[in-house]
Design a protein around this motif. Sequence first.
Motif, PDB file in Angstrom:
ATOM      1  N   ALA A 134     -47.581  22.607 -62.009  1.00  0.00           N
ATOM      2  CA  ALA A 134     -47.500  22.648 -63.536  1.00  0.00           C
ATOM      3  C   ALA A 134     -45.762  22.144 -64.271  1.00  0.00           C
ATOM      4  O   ALA A 134     -45.352  21.514 -65.000  1.00  0.00           O
ATOM      5  N   ILE A 135     -44.973  23.002 -63.761  1.00  0.00           N
ATOM      6  CA  ILE A 135     -43.727  23.926 -63.990  1.00  0.00           C
ATOM      7  C   ILE A 135     -42.968  22.739 -63.323  1.00  0.00           C
ATOM      8  O   ILE A 135     -42.239  22.418 -62.461  1.00  0.00           O
ATOM      9  N   SER A 136     -41.885  22.048 -64.629  1.00  0.00           N
ATOM     10  CA  SER A 136     -41.386  21.027 -64.142  1.00  0.00           C
ATOM     11  C   SER A 136     -39.856  21.495 -64.090  1.00  0.00           C
ATOM     12  O   SER A 136     -39.101  21.419 -63.140  1.00  0.00           O
ATOM     13  N   MET A 137     -39.201  22.858 -64.601  1.00  0.00           N
ATOM     14  CA  MET A 137     -37.925  23.347 -64.992  1.00  0.00           C
ATOM     15  C   MET A 137     -38.386  24.813 -64.802  1.00  0.00           C
ATOM     16  O   MET A 137     -39.299  25.125 -66.178  1.00  0.00           O
ATOM     17  N   ILE A 138     -37.969  26.105 -64.131  1.00  0.00           N
ATOM     18  CA  ILE A 138     -37.224  27.229 -65.004  1.00  0.00           C
ATOM     19  C   ILE A 138     -35.683  27.156 -65.405  1.00  0.00           C
ATOM     20  O   ILE A 138     -34.941  26.963 -64.095  1.00  0.00           O
ATOM     21  N   ARG A 139     -35.332  27.822 -66.233  1.00  0.00           N
ATOM     22  CA  ARG A 139     -33.680  28.423 -66.855  1.00  0.00           C
ATOM     23  C   ARG A 139     -34.215  29.417 -67.289  1.00  0.00           C
ATOM     24  O   ARG A 139     -34.470  29.399 -68.091  1.00  0.00           O
ATOM     25  N   PRO A 140     -32.736  29.590 -67.021  1.00  0.00           N
ATOM     26  CA  PRO A 140     -32.733  30.925 -67.993  1.00  0.00           C
ATOM     27  C   PRO A 140     -32.685  30.714 -69.801  1.00  0.00           C
ATOM     28  O   PRO A 140     -31.924  28.914 -70.316  1.00  0.00           O
ATOM     29  N   ALA A 141     -33.295  31.900 -70.277  1.00  0.00           N
ATOM     30  CA  ALA A 141     -33.322  31.583 -71.861  1.00  0.00           C
ATOM     31  C   ALA A 141     -32.370  31.356 -72.374  1.00  0.00           C
ATOM     32  O   ALA A 141     -32.030  31.119 -73.812  1.00  0.00           O
ATOM     33  N   ALA A 142     -30.996  32.194 -72.455  1.00  0.00           N
ATOM     34  CA  ALA A 142     -29.674  32.539 -73.836  1.00  0.00           C
ATOM     35  C   ALA A 142     -29.199  30.632 -73.759  1.00  0.00           C
ATOM     36  O   ALA A 142     -29.180  30.191 -74.128  1.00  0.00           O
ATOM     37  N   PRO A 143     -28.240  30.177 -71.870  1.00  0.00           N
ATOM     38  CA  PRO A 143     -27.179  29.727 -71.953  1.00  0.00           C
ATOM     39  C   PRO A 143     -28.212  27.855 -72.419  1.00  0.00           C
ATOM     40  O   PRO A 143     -29.271  28.145 -72.169  1.00  0.00           O
ATOM     41  N   TRP A 144     -26.938  27.058 -72.813  1.00  0.00           N
ATOM     42  CA  TRP A 144     -27.548  25.847 -73.208  1.00  0.00           C
ATOM     43  C   TRP A 144     -27.727  24.938 -72.481  1.00  0.00           C
ATOM     44  O   TRP A 144     -27.267  25.251 -71.432  1.00  0.00           O
ATOM     45  N   PRO A 145     -28.323  24.603 -71.764  1.00  0.00           N
ATOM     46  CA  PRO A 145     -29.450  24.056 -70.765  1.00  0.00           C
ATOM     47  C   PRO A 145     -28.918  22.332 -70.698  1.00  0.00           C
ATOM     48  O   PRO A 145     -29.203  21.657 -71.829  1.00  0.00           O
ATOM     49  N   PRO A 146     -28.115  21.315 -70.345  1.00  0.00           N
ATOM     50  CA  PRO A 146     -27.881  19.878 -70.395  1.00  0.00           C
ATOM     51  C   PRO A 146     -29.561  19.540 -70.399  1.00  0.00           C
ATOM     52  O   PRO A 146     -29.129  18.274 -71.131  1.00  0.00           O
ATOM     53  N   LEU A 147     -30.669  19.834 -70.139  1.00  0.00           N
ATOM     54  CA  LEU A 147     -31.581  19.317 -70.394  1.00  0.00           C
ATOM     55  C   LEU A 147     -31.616  18.274 -71.759  1.00  0.00           C
ATOM     56  O   LEU A 147     -32.187  17.268 -72.109  1.00  0.00           O
ATOM     57  N   LEU A 148     -30.896  19.516 -72.684  1.00  0.00           N
ATOM     58  CA  LEU A 148     -31.230  18.931 -73.831  1.00  0.00           C
ATOM     59  C   LEU A 148     -30.328  17.763 -74.558  1.00  0.00           C
ATOM     60  O   LEU A 148     -30.541  17.359 -75.510  1.00  0.00           O
ATOM     61  N   ASN A 149     -29.385  17.591 -73.518  1.00  0.00           N
ATOM     62  CA  ASN A 149     -28.347  16.928 -73.894  1.00  0.00           C
ATOM     63  C   ASN A 149     -29.138  15.224 -73.204  1.00  0.00           C
ATOM     64  O   ASN A 149     -28.598  14.723 -74.556  1.00  0.00           O
ATOM     65  N   VAL A 150     -30.265  15.411 -72.391  1.00  0.00           N
ATOM     66  CA  VAL A 150     -30.370  14.406 -71.803  1.00  0.00           C
ATOM     67  C   VAL A 150     -31.840  14.347 -73.556  1.00  0.00           C
ATOM     68  O   VAL A 150     -32.174  12.998 -74.121  1.00  0.00           O
ATOM     69  N   VAL A 151     -32.166  14.883 -73.835  1.00  0.00           N
ATOM     70  CA  VAL A 151     -33.507  14.684 -75.238  1.00  0.00           C
ATOM     71  C   VAL A 151     -32.979  14.563 -76.099  1.00  0.00           C
ATOM     72  O   VAL A 151     -33.593  13.454 -76.906  1.00  0.00           O
ATOM     73  N   VAL A 152     -31.406  14.806 -76.466  1.00  0.00           N
ATOM     74  CA  VAL A 152     -31.077  14.883 -77.597  1.00  0.00           C
ATOM     75  C   VAL A 152     -30.679  12.936 -77.513  1.00  0.00           C
ATOM     76  O   VAL A 152     -31.002  11.872 -78.892  1.00  0.00           O
ATOM     77  N   GLY A 153     -30.343  12.341 -76.833  1.00  0.00           N
ATOM     78  CA  GLY A 153     -29.449  11.498 -76.263  1.00  0.00           C
ATOM     79  C   GLY A 153     -30.749   9.486 -76.379  1.00  0.00           C
ATOM     80  O   GLY A 153     -30.688   8.652 -76.699  1.00  0.00           O
ATOM     81  N   ALA A 154     -31.570  11.047 -75.561  1.00  0.00           N
ATOM     82  CA  ALA A 154     -33.198  10.008 -75.979  1.00  0.00           C
ATOM     83  C   ALA A 154     -33.754   9.861 -76.900  1.00  0.00           C
ATOM     84  O   ALA A 154     -34.310   9.020 -77.403  1.00  0.00           O
ATOM     85  N   ALA A 155     -34.171  10.747 -77.731  1.00  0.00           N
ATOM     86  CA  ALA A 155     -34.744  10.658 -78.645  1.00  0.00           C
ATOM     87  C   ALA A 155     -34.391  10.947 -79.602  1.00  0.00           C
ATOM     88  O   ALA A 155     -35.050   9.953 -80.380  1.00  0.00           O
ATOM     89  N   MET A 156     -33.156  11.149 -80.217  1.00  0.00           N
ATOM     90  CA  MET A 156     -32.766  11.176 -81.962  1.00  0.00           C
ATOM     91  C   MET A 156     -32.059   9.195 -81.845  1.00  0.00           C
ATOM     92  O   MET A 156     -33.124   9.066 -82.981  1.00  0.00           O
TER      93      MET A 156
END
Length: 379
Positions: free
Chosen positions: A219-241
Amino acid sequence: MTTSTVPTTAPDLDRLAMARRIGNTLRPGVAERDRTGELDPAAFDLLRASGLSAALVPVEFGGGGATHHEMGQILRELGRHDPSVAVAFAMHSHLVATQVWRHNHGNDASAVFAKVVDGAILVSTGASDWVDSSGRAERVEGGYRVHARKAPASGCEIGDVLVTSIRWDASPDGAQVLHCAIPTSAPGVRVEKTWDTMGLRASGSHTVVFEDVFVPDAAISMIRPAAPWPPLLNVVVGAAMPLVMAAYLGIADEAVRLALELVAGRTDAHVICLAGELTTAHGTAEDLVEAMFTGSRNLSFANTDEYAARTLARKTAAAEHLIAAVRLAIETVGGLGYSRSCELEMRYRDVHGSLFHPLPRAKQVLFGGRVALGHGPLG
């Protein structure tokens, strides 16, 4: 008004008509649900049964094959009738849109598509998660045990799958964030009814509690470091907003329509001036939302910090103009608009929800400034 140049086919008039029919069905109960703060489960049954909940899923996976822009039009139409349902449904829709972006870029999204086509409503906890995430994960055989409280989670009472993330501080590689999907029926998942707000009172945006919930590795789709900005959120912003703001545009659409209807025939100079201000603010907001869809290129946009920064800037500007439009609708009408007997009062409360979706204005300008100066999104 400008005309969208989104590379899309003409809107599916049947789907838009379906959204209008559903909206008209929901409308008589909107005021009462605003009073009680109770989400309407029947609304989501209608969205499932109509196929609108799977409209964004590509046709080859059994969905409706709607474009990003068409989904925005559907949400806008729903927002004209039932603001709380429209915004809650936008939360599901943006998660589907993110998977469509992944599919468009060569990633396998078939498992999520299958769930949505089968009727699943997706619930996002992203507003509280963002970059650092929250909660606590413990590594166990075959997966993780997770503990967390996530709020707000729109539609969590009627949702089927929670799309969330959990912080894993004990990772041997340093603090990590686990992105995962958890069924709402999983043992240890419960909802606390904490949503008691100024507006969007019937969106069911309560708190989801995870108490020692087992999340298997699958069920885990991704594991990433907690601190750096993740490129995934660029995708979420563009799809969601764009989708989220389309729902709020629908809220303002109806406020403007009602205000102009109530003052029709008036010749007072101040009313005419206010009507001009009103239509200017509303038209500017509409143009900004259309620009967000144009920039998304039907979920084919590039995953860049610059694109995310531009989308977030448009979101901030659109929210400011939408709020101004509904405020001016009340001012144009006069004292009646301040009364709870008039729908404008509810819509003014509801449209303020646009301020709180990522990113709020102060965080957005910091994000945009850092990207513009080459520092990266985070400090």
